[in-house]
Design an enzyme around this catalytic site. Structure first.
Site, PDB file in Angstrom:
ATOM      1  N   LYS A  18       0.855  -1.194   0.000  1.00  0.00           N
ATOM      2  CA  LYS A  18       0.000   0.000   0.000  1.00  0.00           C
ATOM      3  C   LYS A  18       0.880   1.229   0.000  1.00  0.00           C
ATOM      4  O   LYS A  18       2.026   1.181   0.449  1.00  0.00           O
ATOM      5  CB  LYS A  18      -0.873   0.025   1.264  1.00  0.00           C
ATOM      6  CG  LYS A  18      -2.129   0.851   1.100  1.00  0.00           C
ATOM      7  CD  LYS A  18      -3.173   0.043   0.362  1.00  0.00           C
ATOM      8  CE  LYS A  18      -4.485   0.726   0.222  1.00  0.00           C
ATOM      9  NZ  LYS A  18      -5.544  -0.243  -0.100  1.00  0.00           N
ATOM     10  N   GLY A  78     -20.662   6.244   2.927  1.00  0.00           N
ATOM     11  CA  GLY A  78     -19.550   6.568   2.021  1.00  0.00           C
ATOM     12  C   GLY A  78     -20.045   6.613   0.588  1.00  0.00           C
ATOM     13  O   GLY A  78     -20.754   5.712   0.133  1.00  0.00           O
ATOM     14  N   GLY A  91     -17.919   7.291  -2.227  1.00  0.00           N
ATOM     15  CA  GLY A  91     -16.785   7.310  -3.153  1.00  0.00           C
ATOM     16  C   GLY A  91     -17.010   6.231  -4.199  1.00  0.00           C
ATOM     17  O   GLY A  91     -18.147   5.828  -4.455  1.00  0.00           O
ATOM     18  N   ASN A  92     -15.928   5.728  -4.773  1.00  0.00           N
ATOM     19  CA  ASN A  92     -16.056   4.705  -5.826  1.00  0.00           C
ATOM     20  C   ASN A  92     -16.891   3.508  -5.351  1.00  0.00           C
ATOM     21  O   ASN A  92     -17.861   3.121  -5.998  1.00  0.00           O
ATOM     22  CB  ASN A  92     -14.647   4.263  -6.276  1.00  0.00           C
ATOM     23  CG  ASN A  92     -14.705   3.070  -7.219  1.00  0.00           C
ATOM     24  OD1 ASN A  92     -14.987   1.947  -6.797  1.00  0.00           O
ATOM     25  ND2 ASN A  92     -14.471   3.292  -8.495  1.00  0.00           N
ATOM     26  N   ALA A  93     -16.539   2.946  -4.190  1.00  0.00           N
ATOM     27  CA  ALA A  93     -17.222   1.731  -3.729  1.00  0.00           C
ATOM     28  C   ALA A  93     -18.682   2.013  -3.382  1.00  0.00           C
ATOM     29  O   ALA A  93     -19.588   1.284  -3.803  1.00  0.00           O
ATOM     30  CB  ALA A  93     -16.489   1.152  -2.527  1.00  0.00           C
ATOM     31  N   GLY A  94     -18.925   3.077  -2.630  1.00  0.00           N
ATOM     32  CA  GLY A  94     -20.283   3.389  -2.184  1.00  0.00           C
ATOM     33  C   GLY A  94     -21.218   3.705  -3.342  1.00  0.00           C
ATOM     34  O   GLY A  94     -22.369   3.240  -3.378  1.00  0.00           O
TER      35      GLY A  94
END
Ligand code: GLU
Length: 417
Positions: free
Chosen positions: A106, A218, A220-223
């Site tokens: 990471k 959330g 963002g991309n995932a949410g």
């Protein structure tokens, strides 16, 4: 007692508990408790006002026994050395649980991308690559997006490494835009992989997904993709969503396109017509069937876990639940699909992207979805079986599966006897 919220301490405590339960050799446990390599760098960036600002960045290569290290880069004002280490550890268990030939890593930079211009972000992205280029590359360590990093940032980074190497190096990084060697299906892969887990869990538990209520923390991309996909694939009703400024709720369901338009217009989902504002904390306690934490770490803690009412918690964020909260959710018979299983779809399609870059031949989106489904379903079942056989929660089971896979290779290599 004050609850431990340092993500790396949490990652280590999770490993310790798994090591104990699976009777992992002491020498192996000791080896796997810390990253193999951690690099901290300083990145001077010429800002738009002509002044130079120097940022601190990181790259952690946690474990490469199973293959080149893999994991995203986060640009965040609260990024720390220990957050990067925790996320790199979780990447190690994540690539192992979906059984792809990669290790875990990471990276990150302490910065606030919301306050930076595109030019400043580009110079910072290129600066990060210059600072770490000696230890990364398609055969060593392959970064990707994470919180607040985008396909455009991946494109600048690809270009910078290609310039340094003197040839086009698309396999250096994943999550790239399609024309630059990105993979079809990478955009929504994290959420989609989670959907496959949710489908399997609902089947095992006898939960009807059609019409089930969902709260997502959330955006963002995932949410965002989770909001769209639970509706599209299963006919669930998303009754609450949130972003870093706060949450919104509507009994009748929240339309994805309307929420996205509101976010784009005003910078937050709050204030969307026909919805009531809530706090992020209140969203977690709603009476819904499925709760999807898709923001950052430590959303569900021992302070609020007892108030969670969902039947299934699908962790699309990394590290959203503390160990104290885990114990409470387990006691309350809530089925938690743990982060490094639930959100492994992102890195799985990243792996497909890297493979496609390596052989210069690209797959159709339907092919990516099919292969992703196969990986996620197999991973879910491996963890479910372990959870049944060892009578433990799903996170512990996922650790047992992953740690055994990593340890096996470490031992085969003769690294730890
Ligand atoms: N940052 C994502 C994660 O936490 C994706 C990593 C990758 O694609 O390598 O899984």
């Amino acid at each position: 007692m004050v609850e431990e919220l340092n993500p790396f301490k949490i990652a280590q405590a999770q490993l310790d508990a798994a090591a104990k339960k699976m009777r992992l050799k002491k020498s192996m446990h000791e080896y796997l408790r810390e990253p193999q390599r951690f690099l901290q760098v300083r990145i001077p960036v010429r800002m738009d006002n002509g002044q130079t600002q120097t940022f601190t960045g990181f790259r952690c290569q946690y474990n490469d026994a199973r293959g080149p290290t893999k994991g995203g880069i986060r640009f965040h004002p609260e990024e720390t050395e220990d957050t990067v280490k925790a996320l790199a550890a979780w990447m190690t268990w994540k690539t192992a649980v979906v059984d792809i030939p990669l290790g875990g890593g990471k990276g990150g930079v302490i910065c606030n991308p919301k306050e930076m211009s595109q030019g400043e972000l580009e110079r910072l992205s290129r600066g990060w690559v210059r600072a770490v280029h000696q230890i990364v590359g398609p055969e060593k360590d392959v970064p990707a997006p994470d919180v607040y990093t985008t396909p455009q940032i991946m494109a600048w980074m690809t270009d910078e490494l290609s310039v340094i190497r003197g040839y086009n190096t698309p396999g250096f990084i994943t999550g790239k835009p399609l024309p630059l060697g990105g993979s079809a299906g990478r955009g929504d892969a994290t959420a989609r992989g989670g959907m496959y887990c949710l489908r399997e869990a609902a089947d095992k538990l006898g939960v009807e997904l059609e019409g089930a209520t969902v709260a997502i923390q959330g955006f963002g991309n995932a949410g965002q993709h989770a909001h769209r996909l639970v509706t599209e694939l299963f006919g669930c009703k998303v009754v609450a969503i949130s972003d870093s400024r706060g949450a919104i709720h509507s009994k009748d369901g929240i339309d994805f396109e309307a929420a996205l338009a509101e976010k784009q217009a005003s910078g937050t989902v709050q204030g969307l017509k026909g919805t009531k504002n809530l706090t992020n904390e209140a969203l977690l306690k709603l009476d819904v069937d499925i709760l999807i934490p898709a923001g950052i770490e430590n959303a569900i803690t021992s302070k609020n876990a007892d108030k969670v009412q969902a039947k299934i918690v699908l962790e699309l964020a990394n590290g959203p639940t503390t160990p104290g909260a885990d114990a409470i959710l387990y006691k309350n018979k809530i089925h938690v699909i743990p982060d490094f299983l639930a959100n492994a779809g992102g890195v799985t399609v990243s792996y497909f992207e890297w493979v496609q870059n390596t052989y210069g031949y690209y797959w159709k989106e339907s092919e990516v979805h099919e292969k992703l489904d196969e990986k996620m379903t197999a991973a879910y079942h491996a963890v479910w079986d372990r959870h049944k056989r060892s009578r433990c929660d799903m996170r512990m089971a996922a650790y047992m599966v992953s740690v055994a896979r990593v340890a096996e290779v470490v031992e085969l290599r003769g690294l730890v006897a």
